[in-house]
Design an enzyme around this catalytic site. Structure first.
Site, PDB file in Angstrom:
ATOM      1  N   ARG A   1       0.913  -1.010  -0.031  1.00 44.25           N
ATOM      2  CA  ARG A   1       0.145  -0.071   0.315  1.00 44.25           C
ATOM      3  C   ARG A   1       0.725   1.299  -0.359  1.00 44.25           C
ATOM      4  O   ARG A   1       1.831   1.518   0.539  1.00 44.25           O
ATOM      5  CB  ARG A   1      -0.966   0.235   1.836  1.00 44.25           C
ATOM      6  CG  ARG A   1      -2.060   0.703   1.090  1.00 44.25           C
ATOM      7  CD  ARG A   1      -3.259   1.348   0.324  1.00 44.25           C
ATOM      8  NE  ARG A   1      -3.974   1.901   0.741  1.00 44.25           N
ATOM      9  CZ  ARG A   1      -4.925   2.165  -0.120  1.00 44.25           C
ATOM     10  NH1 ARG A   1      -4.902   1.894  -1.362  1.00 44.25           N
ATOM     11  NH2 ARG A   1      -5.854   2.871   0.206  1.00 44.25           N
TER      12      ARG A   1
ATOM     13  N   THR B   1      -8.416   0.674 -10.303  1.00 41.02           N
ATOM     14  CA  THR B   1      -8.532  -0.449  -9.102  1.00 41.02           C
ATOM     15  C   THR B   1      -9.159  -1.735  -9.989  1.00 41.02           C
ATOM     16  O   THR B   1      -9.545  -1.445 -10.741  1.00 41.02           O
ATOM     17  CB  THR B   1      -9.010  -0.889  -7.842  1.00 41.02           C
ATOM     18  OG1 THR B   1      -9.146   0.818  -7.384  1.00 41.02           O
ATOM     19  CG2 THR B   1      -8.532  -1.868  -7.194  1.00 41.02           C
TER      20      THR B   1
ATOM     21  N   ASP C   1      -8.202   8.318   0.116  1.00 44.86           N
ATOM     22  CA  ASP C   1      -8.447   7.394   0.964  1.00 44.86           C
ATOM     23  C   ASP C   1      -8.401   7.945   2.701  1.00 44.86           C
ATOM     24  O   ASP C   1      -8.319   7.214   3.602  1.00 44.86           O
ATOM     25  CB  ASP C   1      -7.860   6.187   0.918  1.00 44.86           C
ATOM     26  CG  ASP C   1      -8.496   5.626  -0.397  1.00 44.86           C
ATOM     27  OD1 ASP C   1      -9.836   5.470  -1.423  1.00 44.86           O
ATOM     28  OD2 ASP C   1      -8.020   4.645  -1.113  1.00 44.86           O
TER      29      ASP C   1
ATOM     30  N   SER D   1      -8.177   0.989   3.786  1.00 41.72           N
ATOM     31  CA  SER D   1      -8.063   0.866   2.438  1.00 41.72           C
ATOM     32  C   SER D   1      -9.534  -0.289   2.334  1.00 41.72           C
ATOM     33  O   SER D   1      -9.532  -0.768   3.294  1.00 41.72           O
ATOM     34  CB  SER D   1      -7.195  -0.149   1.977  1.00 41.72           C
ATOM     35  OG  SER D   1      -7.903  -0.831  -0.156  1.00 41.72           O
ATOM     36  N   SER D   2     -10.366   0.325   1.166  1.00 40.53           N
ATOM     37  CA  SER D   2     -11.723  -0.949   1.104  1.00 40.53           C
ATOM     38  C   SER D   2     -10.698  -2.183   0.111  1.00 40.53           C
ATOM     39  O   SER D   2     -11.815  -4.000   0.242  1.00 40.53           O
ATOM     40  CB  SER D   2     -12.885  -0.364  -0.181  1.00 40.53           C
ATOM     41  OG  SER D   2     -12.877   0.638   0.942  1.00 40.53           O
TER      42      SER D   2
ATOM     43  N   GLY E   1     -13.810   0.547  -5.035  1.00 41.73           N
ATOM     44  CA  GLY E   1     -13.937   1.400  -3.933  1.00 41.73           C
ATOM     45  C   GLY E   1     -14.360   0.805  -2.796  1.00 41.73           C
ATOM     46  O   GLY E   1     -14.376  -0.034  -2.439  1.00 41.73           O
TER      47      GLY E   1
HETATM   48  O1  DON Z   1      -8.067   1.059  -1.485  1.00 41.36           O
HETATM   49  C1  DON Z   1      -9.134   1.687  -2.022  1.00 41.36           C
HETATM   50  O2  DON Z   1     -10.335   1.701  -1.288  1.00 41.36           O
HETATM   51  C2  DON Z   1      -9.920   3.049  -2.835  1.00 41.36           C
HETATM   52  N1  DON Z   1      -8.229   3.522  -3.330  1.00 41.36           N
HETATM   53  C3  DON Z   1      -9.781   2.203  -3.954  1.00 41.36           C
HETATM   54  C4  DON Z   1     -10.577   2.432  -5.180  1.00 41.36           C
HETATM   55  C5  DON Z   1     -10.877   1.600  -6.122  1.00 41.36           C
HETATM   56  O3  DON Z   1     -11.663   0.834  -6.472  1.00 41.36           O
HETATM   57  C6  DON Z   1     -11.872   2.417  -7.462  1.00 41.36           C
HETATM   58  N2  DON Z   1     -12.095   1.510  -8.808  1.00 41.36           N
HETATM   59  N3  DON Z   1     -13.182   1.643  -9.344  1.00 41.36           N
END
Ligand code: DON
Length: 558
Positions: free
Chosen positions: A96, A369, A411, A440-441, A461
Site C-alpha cells: 500500500r 483499481t 483514502d 483501503s477497501s 472503492g
Molecule cells: O483502496 C481503496 O479502497 C481505494 N483506493 C480503491 C479504489 C477503487 O477500487 C476504485 N475502483 N473502481
C-alpha cells in the site's frame, strides 16, 4: 478398469478427502482471471517458463500496469494475498502507498479548517509513495522460482510493442481526457489530444524503460538513482512534497491474513490497512445464525444491509494503518462481538444509521483499481487487488518515468467526519500522518471448505466489501465462478444511510418491501465492479475461472 485398481483409486480418493488432507491434492490445472486477456497471456507465459503462481502474479501485475494504466501501476500500490501449497504458509504482502514524510493531518484543509475541493484528488499532493514496484521485487525474491527479469519480460514487451485500445480503457480515457491532456500523460495516452479509436495500438516505451530498470536493478531501479530523482523533481515541480528519503524508506510489510468462519467455510482476507478482511469477517459473523438460504429475498437483503451498516460503522471508527493506530482486530472479528451487533437488528425494520453510536476519537495507544486471481497446478494461490484510487489516479504522469501517479491520499480521512471520494466517513484512526498508510477497501480474498475453494476480488472503492461478501455467500450456497462474477449487486456503508444497487438487483416488489421496512434505496445508475473469480471443486477436480461480464477481462483454465 480392474476391480483392484478401482478400489485402490477409491481408497486414495477417500484419503484425499480426509480432514486435513486437502494439502495433498493439487488442481493439476492452472487458472488466471484478470481484467484483460493479454494480461492472462503474460501470466501464462511465465507459468509455462517454469514459474509458480507468485512469479505469475508479478507478470500479471506488471502487465496490468501496461494494459490497464487507469487502474493500477508502478505509481500505485496494492495487496497481494499468497498461499503456498507445499506448507500451507499464507501471508499478505502489503504494498500500500504511504503518506510522504512531509504530509500532515490538515494538509488538505483551508485556513478555515475546511477541505479544499479536489486537493486530495487532482493534484500532485494527492499521491502517496508507491508500493507496487517494491512488492514486485519482494514477491519475486521471497516466493518466486524465476528471476524478476523473466517475470517482467512479457509486460516490457507489451509496453514496447503495444496493445490494441479496448472499450473499458477508452471509457476511462474519455472520462479523464481533460486532466490527462493537461500534463505529460496526454502525450502517452492521447493522440493529438484525442482519445484513440478502438483497436488503435497503444505503446508506452517510457513504462517499458521503467520496468527494465526494475528488472535490472531491483528496488534500486525505482526507489533510488535516476528514476527516483526524476520522480521527486517532477512531482515537486507540480507542487508535490515527495523527497528522495520517502522513496528510499519505502518498504513492503508482510502481514498475517484475517481468518474467519461462516458455517463450514473458512474465509481468508486482507488485514489492515485494508478494511476489507475485517469488514467481511464481521458481516459474516453477524449473518451466520440467520441461515440465509432459508430466508425470503427481502429479509435476506435486509439482514445483509444491517450487517454491512454495522461493519462499515466500525470501519469508520476503528480502522486505519495498524503501524500507527491500535486496531482492535481480534475484537471486531470475534463471533461474540457480532452477537452483540446482531442483538440490535430487527427483522421488520431498518436501523437508522443515526441510531448507531456516532464516530468519535479513537486514538492509538501505542475509480480505479484492479483485481486478479491465480491458482497454479500445484495449488499455490494469489488473490491481489491493486490501485491508483480513481481512474488514472490524479491523472498526472511525470515525464520520462512511465509512471501514472496515484491519488490515494484521498483514502485518508482528510477531516474527521468529512466523506472521501467514495462517501466513506472516517475519524482520527485514519487521519493523515507522515509515513502512514491510508485505509483501503481492497479485499483480496479466498474461502474454502471440504468441498472446494474460491479465490475472488474486485475493484469498486467502498463497494468492494459488499461485492466480496455477496460473492463469498453465493459460493457457499453453490454458485459457480461465472455466476459469482455476474451477480446483481447492492451495497450499504453506514453513511450515507441508503442501499445503493444495480437495477437488476431487486424487483419492484422487493424495493417496496424494503422501503416499507424503513430503508432508503437509490439505484447506482450503472453496473459496477470488475470481479475476477477462480473456483476449484475438490470432488470433481474441476477448476473454473470467470471474469466479470461488466468488464473486458478473461477467466481461463490452462
Ligand atoms: O483502496 C481503496 O479502497 C481505494 N483506493 C480503491 C479504489 C477503487 O477500487 C476504485 N475502483 N473502481
Amino acid at each position: 478398469m480392474t476391480g483392484f485398481r478401482s478400489s485402490l483409486i477409491r481408497v486414495f480418493a477417500l484419503w484425499l478427502f480426509l480432514p486435513g488432507a486437502t494439502a495433498a491434492i493439487t488442481p493439476q490445472h492452472a487458472a488466471i482471471a484478470s481484467a484483460h486477456p493479454l494480461v492472462n497471456a503474460a501470466g501464462y507465459e511465465v507459468l509455462e517458463a517454469g514459474g509458480n503462481a507468485f512469479d505469475a502474479a508479478v507478470a500479471v501485475s506488471a502487465a496490468l500496469a501496461v494494459v490497464e494504466p487507469n487502474a493500477s501501476g508502478l505509481g500505485g500500490g496494492g495487496f497481494w494475498l499468497l498461499h503456498r501449497a507445499e506448507d500451507g504458509f499464507e501471508v499478505m504482502v502489503d504494498g500500500r502507498e504511504r503518506a510522504p514524510l512531509a504530509a500532515s493531518a490538515n494538509m488538505f484543509l483551508d485556513s478555515a479548517g475546511e477541505p479544499v475541493p479536489g486537493l486530495s484528488r487532482a493534484t500532485a499532493l494527492a499521491s502517496g509513495i508507491p508500493g507496487e514496484p517494491a512488492a514486485f521485487v519482494h514477491i519475486s525474491r521471497e516466493y518466486g522460482r524465476l528471476p524478476l527479469a523473466r517475470s517482467l519480460a512479457p509486460a516490457i514487451r507489451l509496453a514496447r510493442q503495444g496493445f490494441p485500445m479496448y472499450p473499458r480503457l477508452q471509457g476511462g480515457l474519455k472520462f479523464k481526457q481533460q486532466q490527462l491532456a493537461s500534463n505529460h500523460a496526454g502525450s502517452v495516452f492521447l493522440i493529438n489530444g484525442q482519445v484513440p479509436e478502438l483497436g488503435q495500438v497503444i505503446r508506452n516505451p517510457e513504462l517499458a524503460d521503467a520496468l527494465e530498470l526494475l528488472a535490472r536493478h531491483g528496488r534500486e531501479g525505482f526507489y533510488a538513482g535516476e528514476q527516483a530523482k526524476k520522480l521527486v523533481d517532477g512531482i515537486r515541480e507540480l507542487g508535490g512534497i515527495w523527497t528522495l528519503q520517502d522513496l528510499a524508506d519505502y518498504q513492503v510489510v508482510e502481514r498475517p491474513p484475517i481468518k474467519s468462519r461462516y458455517g463450514d467455510v473458512t474465509i481468508t482476507g486482507a488485514p489492515p490497512p485494508s478494511a476489507g478482511g475485517v469488514a467481511v469477517a464481521n458481516a459474516l459473523n453477524i449473518l451466520g445464525p440467520y441461515k440465509l438460504p432459508e430466508l425470503d429475498s427481502v429479509t435476506r437483503t435486509h439482514v445483509m444491509v444491517e450487517a454491512l451498516r454495522r461493519a462499515f460503522r466500525d470501519r469508520g471508527q476503528y480502522l486505519g494503518d495498524p503501524d500507527f493506530v491500535a486496531v482492535p482486530v481480534p475484537l471486531l472479528t470475534h463471533p461474540f462481538y457480532a452477537d452483540g451487533q446482531r442483538a440490535g437488528i430487527r427483522l421488520d425494520k431498518a436501523t437508522p444509521s443515526a441510531d448507531l453510536p456516532g464516530l468519535s476519537p479513537w486514538q492509538a495507544k501505542g475509480t480505479d483499481t484492479t483485481h486478479f486471481s491465480i491458482l497454479d497446478a500445484d495449488g499455490n494461490r494469489v488473490s491481489a487487488t491493486m490501485s491508483l484510487n480513481f481512474w488514472f489516479g490524479n491523472g498526472i504522469m511525470i515525464p520520462d518515468t512511465g509512471v501514472v501517479l496515484n491519488n490515494e491520499m484521498d483514502d485518508f480521512s482528510v477531516k474527521p467526519g468529512v466523506p472521501d471520494g467514495f462517501q466513506l466517513v472516517g475519524y482520527d484512526a485514519n487521519a493523515i500522518a507522515p509515513g502512514k498508510r491510508m485505509l483501503s477497501s481492497m479485499t483480496p480474498t479466498w474461502a474454502e471448505s471440504d468441498k472446494g475453494l474460491v479465490i475472488l476480488g474486485t475493484p469498486g472503492g467502498s463497494r468492494i466489501i459488499s461485492m466480496v461478501l455477496q460473492g463469498v455467500l453465493a459460493w457457499a450456497e453453490g454458485a459457480n465462478a461465472s455466476q459469482i462474477a455476474s451477480l446483481p449487486r447492492f451495497h450499504h456503508q453506514y453513511l450515507p444511510d441508503l442501499i445503493s444497487y444495480e437495477e437488476s438487483a431487486f424487483s419492484e416488489a422487493e424495493i417496496q418491501a424494503l422501503e416499507a421496512m424503513g430503508h432508503t434505496l437509490k439505484p447506482v445508475g450503472r453496473r459496477y465492479g470488475n470481479m475476477e473469480v477462480i473456483t476449484w471443486d475438490y470432488a470433481s477436480g474441476e477448476v473454473q475461472a470467470a471474469s466479470d461480464s461488466r468488464g473486458d477481462g478473461e477467466g481461463r483454465v490452462y
